[in-house]
Design an enzyme around this catalytic site. Structure first.
Site, PDB file in Angstrom:
ATOM      1  N   GLU A   1       0.163  -0.797  16.395  1.00  0.00           N
ATOM      2  CA  GLU A   1      -0.662   0.363  16.005  1.00  0.00           C
ATOM      3  C   GLU A   1      -1.597   0.758  17.152  1.00  0.00           C
ATOM      4  O   GLU A   1      -1.809   1.945  17.419  1.00  0.00           O
ATOM      5  CB  GLU A   1      -1.485   0.051  14.747  1.00  0.00           C
ATOM      6  CG  GLU A   1      -2.316   1.262  14.329  1.00  0.00           C
ATOM      7  CD  GLU A   1      -3.241   1.002  13.134  1.00  0.00           C
ATOM      8  OE1 GLU A   1      -2.987   0.069  12.350  1.00  0.00           O
ATOM      9  OE2 GLU A   1      -4.225   1.747  13.012  1.00  0.00           O
TER      10      GLU A   1
ATOM     11  N   CYS B   1       0.863  -1.182   0.000  1.00  0.00           N
ATOM     12  CA  CYS B   1       0.000   0.000   0.000  1.00  0.00           C
ATOM     13  C   CYS B   1       0.902   1.235   0.000  1.00  0.00           C
ATOM     14  O   CYS B   1       2.129   1.124   0.154  1.00  0.00           O
ATOM     15  CB  CYS B   1      -0.850  -0.010   1.271  1.00  0.00           C
ATOM     16  SG  CYS B   1       0.197   0.030   2.743  1.00  0.00           S
TER      17      CYS B   1
ATOM     18  N   CYS C   1       2.338   5.699   9.003  1.00  0.00           N
ATOM     19  CA  CYS C   1       1.479   5.935   7.840  1.00  0.00           C
ATOM     20  C   CYS C   1       0.598   7.152   8.102  1.00  0.00           C
ATOM     21  O   CYS C   1      -0.007   7.267   9.179  1.00  0.00           O
ATOM     22  CB  CYS C   1       0.602   4.708   7.579  1.00  0.00           C
ATOM     23  SG  CYS C   1      -0.563   5.022   6.238  1.00  0.00           S
TER      24      CYS C   1
HETATM   25  O1  0CJ Z   1      -0.468  -0.602  10.709  1.00  0.00           O
HETATM   26  C1  0CJ Z   1      -0.277  -0.223   9.590  1.00  0.00           C
HETATM   27  C2  0CJ Z   1      -0.132   1.167   9.375  1.00  0.00           C
HETATM   28  C3  0CJ Z   1      -0.150  -1.169   8.416  1.00  0.00           C
HETATM   29  C4  0CJ Z   1       1.249  -1.319   7.947  1.00  0.00           C
HETATM   30  C5  0CJ Z   1       1.417  -2.317   6.851  1.00  0.00           C
HETATM   31  O2  0CJ Z   1       1.116  -3.616   7.173  1.00  0.00           O
HETATM   32  P1  0CJ Z   1       1.829  -4.491   8.301  1.00  0.00           P
HETATM   33  O3  0CJ Z   1       1.631  -5.898   7.956  1.00  0.00           O
HETATM   34  O4  0CJ Z   1       3.215  -4.023   8.516  1.00  0.00           O
HETATM   35  O5  0CJ Z   1       1.024  -4.076   9.600  1.00  0.00           O
HETATM   36  P2  0CJ Z   1      -0.324  -4.595  10.260  1.00  0.00           P
HETATM   37  O6  0CJ Z   1       0.067  -5.659  11.245  1.00  0.00           O
HETATM   38  O7  0CJ Z   1      -0.845  -3.397  10.982  1.00  0.00           O
HETATM   39  O8  0CJ Z   1      -1.244  -5.070   9.217  1.00  0.00           O
HETATM   40 FE1  F3S Z   2      -0.972   0.719   4.508  1.00  0.00          FE
HETATM   41 FE2  F3S Z   2      -1.357   2.872   5.894  1.00  0.00          FE
HETATM   42 FE3  F3S Z   2      -3.289   1.209   5.427  1.00  0.00          FE
HETATM   43  S1  F3S Z   2       0.444   1.573   5.957  1.00  0.00           S
HETATM   44  S2  F3S Z   2      -2.343  -0.790   5.327  1.00  0.00           S
HETATM   45  S3  F3S Z   2      -2.249   2.456   3.930  1.00  0.00           S
HETATM   46  S4  F3S Z   2      -2.952   2.391   7.263  1.00  0.00           S
END
Ligand code: 0CJ
Ligand code: F3S
Length: 322
Positions: A135, A20, A105
């Site tokens: 998060e 993303c 992010c």
């Molecule tokens: O928490 C986020 C901003 C998503 C970051 C991208 O995914 P990932 O796998 O590092 O993190 P999540 O465990 O939160 O999905």
């Molecule tokens: Fe990616 Fe931000 Fe969503 S890191 S999964 S766009 S909250």
């Protein structure tokens, strides 16, 4: 084995899948920091939840730590991961005169700001999310203890008692299941008709779109693989969504060598997608492993186009332009 002896397999490729905009930005921050400031550059927590990404950056000179107290004194930069950090982390960095870059992010930072706004208006905040996830720790750590109550399940949404039921707001983790979250939000609205919340939820566009395509693919698949890590919340949610949408044989896979071929027996249609932190090269590796054993016909299931990008931190914009 000659080509004709291989069994045939249709692979449905989910789109959008994989990185993303927040992940692209976070990885670029580490790479540009290494270019601009030289190695080593420290990173607090896995920049995104993927071993391959982490090991690649380690080879380039990044050193991963979990807490700032593991960081030696000196002038080396430290980068905060995409998941966000509690306020105490930049505060501690400033106290030690550390130079830090924040790869949180922007869609997580937006939730942090929402929380602040609700708190300033005197509202108690319900956070829908998973305990212990970085998060959630980061978002809850934007405000003093007790300002945010964590709700993980519909049962908890039914039973928790707020300070004042007329002064409530809710926020969510960005990587939750869209459907499970809707259920919890409905309970909150029923119990607390005045509760203030985001227009939908704070689940980000990438999480939403990756779940949407899985819902479309799953009913057609005998098996569905999500390329992603066990500690990746958004990737785990994709497996759950696939199972709920009709593909019981759905699982995470980090690398091709992890595929349990004994479970692939009888599969005629396979779905492949990837969590927001999984690089496309790993998806290609998985497809290649299937091509070795099957006569593969690829089909893309695309439910949406994505066209999102986020600005880099000011300090690195010039390095990016060069
Ligand atoms: O928490 C986020 C901003 C998503 C970051 C991208 O995914 P990932 O796998 O590092 O993190 P999540 O465990 O939160 O999905
Ligand atoms: Fe990616 Fe931000 Fe969503 S890191 S999964 S766009 S909250």
């Amino acid at each position: 084995m000659s080509v004709s002896e291989k069994p045939s397999l249709t692979i449905l490729m989910g789109a959008p899948r994989g990185f993303c905009a927040g992940v692209v930005r976070a990885i670029e921050i580490v790479e540009l920091a290494l270019e601009r400031y030289g190695a080593p550059v420290y990173v607090r927590h896995e920049i995104v939840h993927n071993r391959y990404v982490v090991e690649d950056l380690e080879r380039k000179g990044a050193i991963f730590i979990e807490e700032l107290d593991e960081l030696p004194d000196g002038d080396r930069p430290v980068i905060f991961s995409a998941h966000g950090v509690p306020k105490s982390v930049p505060a501690a960095a400033r106290q030690r005169n550390l130079f830090y870059l924040d790869a949180t992010c922007p869609l997580v930072s937006k939730v942090h700001m929402e929380a602040e706004r609700h708190h300033e208006r005197g509202l108690q905040i319900v956070m829908i999310g998973h305990a212990g996830h970085p998060e959630v720790i980061g978002t809850m750590g934007q405000l003093p203890e007790g300002a945010i109550i964590l709700v993980e399940t519909p049962e908890e949404a039914e039973s928790f008692e707020p300070r004042d039921s007329s002064k409530l707001a809710y926020i969510t983790q960005t990587t939750l299941s869209v459907d499970d979250t809707r259920e919890i939000v409905e309970i909150l609205h029923r119990r607390f008709p005045n509760i203030v919340g985001p227009h939908k939820a704070d689940i980000c566009y990438a999480t939403t779109n990756r779940q949407e395509v899985v819902k479309e693919m799953a009913p057609r698949c005998d098996m569905l693989l999500v390329v992603g890590a066990p500690n990746s919340s958004n990737s785990q949610r994709l497996v759950e969504v696939a199972k709920k949408s009709g593909c019981a044989r759905s699982m995470l896979v980090q690398r091709a060598h992890e595929i349990d071929w004994s479970k692939v027996g009888g599969v005629r249609t396979l779905g492949i997608t990837a969590g927001a932190s999984a690089p496309e090269v790993l998806v290609e590796e998985v497809v290649a492993a299937f091509r070795e054993r099957f006569e593969v016909a690829l089909e893309t299931i695309e439910t949406r186009k994505e066209n999102v990008s986020f600005k880099l931190p000011r300090e690195l914009r010039q390095a990016a332009a060069q």
